[in-house]
Design an enzyme around this catalytic site. Sequence first.
Site, PDB file in Angstrom:
ATOM      1  CD  GLN A  83      -2.603   1.511   2.558  1.00  0.00           C
ATOM      2  OE1 GLN A  83      -1.898   1.751   3.633  1.00  0.00           O
ATOM      3  NE2 GLN A  83      -3.932   1.228   2.481  1.00  0.00           N
ATOM      4  CE1 TYR A 104      -4.458   8.568   6.191  1.00  0.00           C
ATOM      5  CE2 TYR A 104      -2.376   7.823   5.011  1.00  0.00           C
ATOM      6  CZ  TYR A 104      -3.243   7.985   6.397  1.00  0.00           C
ATOM      7  OH  TYR A 104      -2.869   7.108   7.458  1.00  0.00           O
ATOM      8  CB  ALA A 139      -8.287  -5.150   9.099  1.00  0.00           C
TER       9      ALA A 139
END
Length: 404
Positions: free
Chosen positions: A101, A171, A346
């Site tokens: 990532q 982001y 996750a």
Amino acid sequence: MTGCPDVLAPARLGPLTLRNRVIKAATFEGMTPGALVSDALIAHHRNVSRGGVGMTTVAYLAVAPEGRTEDGQIWMREAALPGLQRLTDAIHEQGAAASAQIGHAGAVGNQALTGYPALAPSRLVNPLSLKMVHAATRADIGRIRRAHGTAAQMAAAVGFDAIEIHFGHNYFTSSFLSPILNRRRDEYGGSLANRARVARETAQTVRDAVGDRCAVLAKVNMDDGVPGGLRLADSIEFVRLLEQDGALDAVELTVGSSLINPMYLFRGEAPIQEWGEAMSAPVRLGMKVFGRFFLKHYPFRELFLLEQARSVRAAVDMPLILLGGVTDFRSMRVAMREGFQFVAMARALLREPDLINRIGCDTGTPSLCIHCNKCMATIYSGTRCVVTTQPLHTIEAVSPDALH
């Protein structure tokens, strides 16, 4: 469920063939002191790879030093590559694929720790640090876009099979998509087509950098969970644009803002006390006073992003990865029936790295994750489930010299 793909059977993802359709989602590991790979990071991904996932995602690899959320995160440079090669080798030895990532934290970047100014589409004050965030210039935008291409080339060179570009959580790229954060009046602001320009140019730059050597994915927000932020209708149009461009092999759908509303992604209990205890004294005090406003409570439910993701699924034909409340075989089967090609997990894998292997042996196997979210506060000491009694490996950076 007739005709529904078998989630545990091999599947194609761009140029890759994964052993199954389960992807370990990117979760910052907090195991990179000195911004280098550590033995603990390798063990973390080796364990989840041995546990049966088709692909594990290494997070978070910044494309530039100011693109980190704290100074211990890896940023892509020559010094980091030997450790990353060792990491991908360990993942491959267990039969899984490795995804990197990459991204730039933008306004989420902590300039007090990294020593670099944080960047966003427009000037703003970071609500956590109360520091001014600078408006990115055209030169900044071009530099960061090119840095994505360079980072992707580096990742491919050290054995990563896939590149996941971070277009979510407000982001850098995500902030351009958000109307509340992007108040520009140039070609990067205003209409959705303009606000999507950074993401589309970045995706094409990454694809040009790696060609068909790697799968190229993007993590995309469906909803910022912030008043005035990106909403589902615009997100659907954005994914349509990405599909038309043809630079991506798949999109992973997410929500939330690390800058303003992180719990909109996680759901479940809000770990205000644990988060405060992990912070410095001034931030700890602020968390006690304002924590309930920053870490809001959203009840957990299985497949909690499915309703929004279903709208995206209906609008595009490209492969989509469903994230959010995927915890057992039943929820995986629902995702397959709804037309998603892959699922991402996750927190459940933090508690049980071998969950997929056990589901393969018994499809009735439940996840033991209780969605307490106390793992969120462990990112500063090595991300882990605090409910399990398994000891954490000692976190020591791997010296590049020691790997030759």
